[in-house]
Design an enzyme around this catalytic site. Sequence first.
Site, short mmCIF file in Angstrom:
data_model
loop_
_atom_site.label_atom_id
_atom_site.label_comp_id
_atom_site.label_asym_id
_atom_site.label_seq_id
_atom_site.Cartn_x
_atom_site.Cartn_y
_atom_site.Cartn_z
N CYS A 1 0.83 -1.20 0.00
CA CYS A 1 0.00 0.00 0.00
C CYS A 1 0.87 1.26 0.00
O CYS A 1 2.09 1.19 0.11
CB CYS A 1 -0.90 -0.01 1.24
SG CYS A 1 0.04 0.13 2.78
N ALA B 1 3.18 1.64 2.90
CA ALA B 1 4.37 0.79 2.78
C ALA B 1 5.44 1.49 1.93
O ALA B 1 6.63 1.45 2.25
CB ALA B 1 4.01 -0.56 2.15
N ARG C 1 11.99 -4.93 6.22
CA ARG C 1 12.79 -4.79 5.02
C ARG C 1 14.24 -4.86 5.45
O ARG C 1 14.59 -4.34 6.51
CB ARG C 1 12.47 -3.44 4.38
CG ARG C 1 12.89 -3.26 2.96
CD ARG C 1 11.90 -2.28 2.34
NE ARG C 1 12.37 -1.67 1.13
CZ ARG C 1 13.05 -0.54 1.08
NH1 ARG C 1 13.39 0.08 2.18
NH2 ARG C 1 13.40 -0.04 -0.09
N HIS D 1 5.90 6.19 -2.49
CA HIS D 1 7.24 6.69 -2.89
C HIS D 1 7.14 8.17 -3.25
O HIS D 1 7.95 8.98 -2.83
CB HIS D 1 7.75 5.96 -4.14
CG HIS D 1 7.89 4.48 -4.00
ND1 HIS D 1 7.74 3.63 -5.07
CD2 HIS D 1 8.18 3.70 -2.94
CE1 HIS D 1 7.94 2.40 -4.67
NE2 HIS D 1 8.20 2.41 -3.38
FE1 CFM Z 1 12.91 0.23 -5.79
FE2 CFM Z 1 12.33 -2.08 -6.13
FE3 CFM Z 1 10.98 -0.54 -4.41
FE4 CFM Z 1 13.51 -1.27 -3.89
FE5 CFM Z 1 12.59 -3.31 -2.36
FE6 CFM Z 1 11.40 -4.04 -4.62
FE7 CFM Z 1 10.03 -2.57 -2.89
MO1 CFM Z 1 10.65 -5.08 -2.31
S1 CFM Z 1 14.29 -1.47 -5.83
S2 CFM Z 1 12.53 0.62 -3.70
S3 CFM Z 1 14.43 -2.16 -2.16
S4 CFM Z 1 11.00 -0.53 -6.52
S5 CFM Z 1 12.70 -5.15 -3.36
S6 CFM Z 1 11.93 -4.03 -6.81
S7 CFM Z 1 9.35 -4.21 -4.04
S8 CFM Z 1 10.90 -3.17 -1.05
S9 CFM Z 1 9.14 -0.63 -3.15
#
Ligand code: CFM
Length: 546
Positions: A55, A58, A89, A187
């Site tokens: 979500c 997260a 994580r 993000h």
């Molecule tokens: Fe970038 Fe990723 Fe992500 Fe990531 Fe991650 Fe991920 Fe993630 Mo899991 S590189 S930041 S450190 S998009 S592995 S493929 S899904 S936590 S939001």
Amino acid sequence: MAIDDKTLEAILNEFPAKVKRSRKKHILIKNSDAGPQEIEANTRTIPGIMTNRGCAFAGCKGVVLGPLKDMVHIVHGPIGCAYYSWMTRRNKAKSEDPKKNFLSYCVSTDMQESDIVFGGEKKLARMIDDVVEIFNPNAITISATCPVGLIGDDINTVARLAREKHGINITAYTCEGYKGVSQSAGHHIANNGLMENIIGQGELEEPPAKYTINILGEYNIGGDSWEVERVLKEIGYHVQAVMTGNGSYEDLKNAHIAQLNLVQCHRSINYIASMLETKYGTPWLKVNFIGIRATIESLRNMAQYFGDEALIKKTEEVIEKELMEIEPQLEPYKKICQGKTTFCFVGGSRGHHYQGLYGELGIKTVLAGYEFAHRDDYEGREVIPNIKPDADSKNIPDLHVLPDENRYRLKIPAERMEELKKKIPLSYYAGMNTTMQDGSIIVDDLNHYETEEFIRILKPDIFSSGIKDKYIPHKMGIPSKQLHNYDYSGPYAGFRGAVNFARDVSMSFITPAWNFIVPPWKDKPLLEGSIEQCSEGVCPVDDDKK
Ligand code: CFM
């Protein structure tokens, strides 16, 4: 066996018509003769479908803010969201001052029913007072969970008042889980907040070293960032800030000073990269430190950007030295891996980044995709102007920054920038689709049913994804490699990381464990039983009526 249009159609035919129509747009069979192939991404998952996505909370608190070690990250909401985002994580961190590393703590307002009814602002304000008193952190973030948005707590005002009271940087993020279709929205919210409230607040006016860089979109999972930084330092770079793996408020404040920003994970941080370019004139370079060739190419592109002969020479020396060390170590693993196939399905970047490393070991990626990336991560940044905003994407405001009056500096002349853009990926990402082989499958937001079907047909030798879906291949006798948390191993980045990865994947192939698993459908029918005749007054399962 490969998958053609007919097989794909048969897989999708199991869905109701409306679901089929939607899912079809999220799946491609790579065909370079077809020109640019469009894929649908960053749209809502259909309710009822078993997705791997997370979500917005997260993405904001868990992914981007969480790794900042000298700050306390308060989760405002009932305890569940905090508990399940507590150290989940593997973003490692070391602190120069052990009293300023708060990553192992889980701090939450633990809202109760009465707080939901009467509001949680007072409780949040008290929590901030406690955090300052107990931890004395350099800064505090507050992340909202779903109920906070629903009841309308004004967390921004609480943060502002607390900032005035305590005199430290305290900021709020309205990243309620429902704010977007996945963690990707979080993000963006975190990028906006960091840019608005932290980056550029430091005192530095000049770069502290000749080649000062930031690494964006590197979260130090399993120690990846440390391995990358080791090599960069040896070449002579000064890393000002890593966003956000092993990152700190203190470093982040002065991130405006860098002469170049590297972007590892495009999806999670491209917003900050673009805003830094607009505000401070710092270009960004797309890099990939996963895989040996990709690492070498990234290092060479960086050297080319600075264009200094001594730096270019040193880069080549370090590459040669590193290769001498790792090549003999890789040899035995390559023999084990040669000719194997894999699926590579991860969140937003790794689904692409790991394909090169797999290829170097002799492992072909037959299916890849992202949980929550956008079309530009598949098709390249040139499609950004054509992406239609929808109700969900409009939910996240774009932060419009302007060139900073005092600190904006062109890092390299505009002409040279244009020249360089023709040679290296400056302010550009080409996406996953370009590098995938014809006939391979590209899937957005892969779900449980499709995972099973694709595995049944393509029979990969290894399945790389995460904890949520790894049990599907396990039950089919296929090993998995988690690319989110690395199955508690790593680092996998850079030169030495490639050896770790080759070792771990090879171990999966040679372990005899998988031969002992007989999937249930191989020796028994899925359903067993018989239907007995029921007549009125005689029920075979209900004793009372016998
Ligand atoms: Fe970038 Fe990723 Fe992500 Fe990531 Fe991650 Fe991920 Fe993630 Mo899991 S590189 S930041 S450190 S998009 S592995 S493929 S899904 S936590 S939001």
